[in-house]
Design a protein around this motif. Sequence first.
Motif, PDB file in Angstrom:
ATOM      1  N   UNK A 253      17.073 -54.735  -2.289  1.00 59.25           N
ATOM      2  CA  UNK A 253      17.237 -55.427  -1.310  1.00 59.25           C
ATOM      3  C   UNK A 253      15.884 -57.060  -1.209  1.00 59.25           C
ATOM      4  N   UNK A 254      15.477 -56.644  -2.105  1.00 56.78           N
ATOM      5  CA  UNK A 254      14.302 -58.156  -2.733  1.00 56.78           C
ATOM      6  C   UNK A 254      15.005 -58.743  -3.596  1.00 56.78           C
ATOM      7  N   UNK A 255      15.331 -58.158  -4.312  1.00 52.96           N
ATOM      8  CA  UNK A 255      15.647 -58.679  -6.299  1.00 52.96           C
ATOM      9  C   UNK A 255      17.035 -57.165  -6.874  1.00 52.96           C
ATOM     10  N   UNK A 256      17.946 -57.982  -7.222  1.00 52.55           N
ATOM     11  CA  UNK A 256      19.124 -57.321  -7.675  1.00 52.55           C
ATOM     12  C   UNK A 256      19.133 -57.134  -8.958  1.00 52.55           C
ATOM     13  N   UNK A 257      19.467 -56.464 -10.152  1.00 56.58           N
ATOM     14  CA  UNK A 257      19.284 -56.281 -11.532  1.00 56.58           C
ATOM     15  C   UNK A 257      19.948 -55.191 -12.360  1.00 56.58           C
ATOM     16  N   UNK A 258      20.329 -55.333 -13.351  1.00 55.77           N
ATOM     17  CA  UNK A 258      20.953 -54.257 -13.735  1.00 55.77           C
ATOM     18  C   UNK A 258      20.333 -52.784 -13.626  1.00 55.77           C
ATOM     19  N   UNK A 259      19.151 -51.874 -12.884  1.00 52.96           N
ATOM     20  CA  UNK A 259      19.265 -51.078 -12.523  1.00 52.96           C
ATOM     21  C   UNK A 259      19.204 -50.543 -10.399  1.00 52.96           C
ATOM     22  N   UNK A 260      19.552 -51.364 -10.364  1.00 54.87           N
ATOM     23  CA  UNK A 260      19.862 -51.923  -8.387  1.00 54.87           C
ATOM     24  C   UNK A 260      21.086 -50.865  -7.915  1.00 54.87           C
ATOM     25  N   UNK A 261      21.087 -50.268  -7.169  1.00 57.68           N
ATOM     26  CA  UNK A 261      21.454 -48.819  -6.910  1.00 57.68           C
ATOM     27  C   UNK A 261      22.241 -49.859  -5.251  1.00 57.68           C
ATOM     28  N   UNK A 262      21.643 -50.461  -5.109  1.00 59.49           N
ATOM     29  CA  UNK A 262      22.926 -50.786  -3.427  1.00 59.49           C
ATOM     30  C   UNK A 262      22.623 -52.170  -3.134  1.00 59.49           C
ATOM     31  N   UNK A 263      23.105 -52.123  -2.717  1.00 59.96           N
ATOM     32  CA  UNK A 263      23.994 -54.058  -2.187  1.00 59.96           C
ATOM     33  C   UNK A 263      23.414 -53.852  -0.115  1.00 59.96           C
ATOM     34  N   UNK A 264      22.576 -54.241  -0.006  1.00 55.67           N
ATOM     35  CA  UNK A 264      21.869 -54.912   1.072  1.00 55.67           C
ATOM     36  C   UNK A 264      22.872 -56.501   2.189  1.00 55.67           C
ATOM     37  N   UNK A 265      23.110 -55.776   3.313  1.00 52.30           N
ATOM     38  CA  UNK A 265      24.408 -56.112   3.976  1.00 52.30           C
ATOM     39  C   UNK A 265      23.709 -56.738   4.743  1.00 52.30           C
ATOM     40  N   UNK A 266      23.828 -57.818   5.891  1.00 55.37           N
ATOM     41  CA  UNK A 266      23.090 -58.185   7.027  1.00 55.37           C
ATOM     42  C   UNK A 266      23.207 -57.173   7.827  1.00 55.37           C
ATOM     43  N   UNK A 267      21.747 -56.716   8.484  1.00 52.70           N
ATOM     44  CA  UNK A 267      21.928 -55.646   9.552  1.00 52.70           C
ATOM     45  C   UNK A 267      20.923 -56.433  10.769  1.00 52.70           C
ATOM     46  N   UNK A 268      20.370 -55.372  10.998  1.00 57.53           N
ATOM     47  CA  UNK A 268      19.029 -55.744  11.941  1.00 57.53           C
ATOM     48  C   UNK A 268      19.501 -56.255  13.279  1.00 57.53           C
ATOM     49  N   UNK A 269      19.973 -55.778  13.435  1.00 51.49           N
ATOM     50  CA  UNK A 269      20.852 -56.567  15.157  1.00 51.49           C
ATOM     51  C   UNK A 269      20.386 -56.079  16.237  1.00 51.49           C
ATOM     52  N   UNK A 270      18.868 -55.189  15.735  1.00 54.79           N
ATOM     53  CA  UNK A 270      17.948 -54.865  16.590  1.00 54.79           C
ATOM     54  C   UNK A 270      17.413 -56.255  17.010  1.00 54.79           C
ATOM     55  N   UNK A 271      16.940 -57.806  15.965  1.00 57.33           N
ATOM     56  CA  UNK A 271      15.754 -58.303  15.962  1.00 57.33           C
ATOM     57  C   UNK A 271      16.052 -59.294  16.709  1.00 57.33           C
ATOM     58  N   UNK A 272      14.941 -59.688  17.365  1.00 54.03           N
ATOM     59  CA  UNK A 272      15.318 -60.917  18.472  1.00 54.03           C
ATOM     60  C   UNK A 272      14.257 -61.560  17.876  1.00 54.03           C
ATOM     61  N   UNK A 273      13.839 -62.934  19.478  1.00 55.70           N
ATOM     62  CA  UNK A 273      13.047 -64.003  18.617  1.00 55.70           C
ATOM     63  C   UNK A 273      11.762 -63.927  18.281  1.00 55.70           C
TER      64      UNK A 273
END
Length: 332
Positions: A253-273
């Motif tokens: 989520x915070x760094x991508x490399x050869x060992x990364x197992x996931x790609x994190x899409x835009x989520x957190x739909x519940x976040x507000x101001x």
Amino acid sequence: MQFFAKIARTSRRMQAVRLFFVCRWRLLLTALIATLMAWKQIFCLCAIVYNYSYWVLFYSTVKIAAPQELSSNSLAPKILHQTWRDESVPIKWKNAQASCKSMYDDYEYQFWTDASALELIKQRFPWFLETYNAYPYNIQRADAMRYFILFEYGGMYLDLDVQCTKKLDYLRDYNFTAPKTYPIGFSNDVLVAKPGDPFLFHLIHNLHFWSRWFAVKYATVMFSTGPMFVTVQYSLFDKKKGVTLLPSEVYGKYMQGPDSAFIHLRGSSWHGQDAKFVFWIERYWIQLSVFGGLVFLIAALSLFRIYNTQSKQNHRVVEVGSAHTISLNNAG
């Protein structure tokens, strides 16, 4: 006449002194009663402070999930869980969902909706139903349901906004695994656990106690059911050896490399101001801590000076009153 006027003034001052001490004890008693009434909230706040201290001081002791050959007696079953409020998964997450189903095609796939999760709570965990229904935000139920699902069935839980790029079958050999998040602690969008895991037991049985308001929506969700709830509970949990941390480089989520197992899409739909405000605090927490400490120090010194001055004045009033009383007795 002047002498008696001084006696009258001294008497009034003595009454003021007595009133001061009476009011002070009343204030202390009121503070004690308020503390007893709000002890749960105070405990939670103290636990949060302790949690941050724990992760700063003892992060190096957290067990890290390392790639290894999968044993024949894996703890977690081959089940992949995902949840959404209904059967209609948003289009923006369908590819991510498909990637994980394809990556873990030898796993049993269980898709949970709000209705099926509620049925699970009713049937298997009726003691939690009142708390579950009382949550003010749907995201709290979404957080809570994943803990109950994994406790009941075990396996892997993935948020729908997580795209799978590498299989992490070896995590099934651990009791409970959650990814490292920023700035400290665990996230809860990727979880792997065995059914009946002790840490999950600890989580689900502390949800009710932590179901309270933490000033703003973002903090309320995070500390009552979300990642910070998991993080705080870990710091309070006594059997930490059974809990493992998925490294950031694998989490992706915070760094991508050869060992990364996931790609994190835009989520957190519940976040507000309020979330933006909290993120701003996280960004400048060092400066804010220094500023807050200085303000507290200045306020404490000011109060001490006022109290010290008042005490000296009260002491002088008592001395004057005693002197006049002695003079009056001698005159009599």
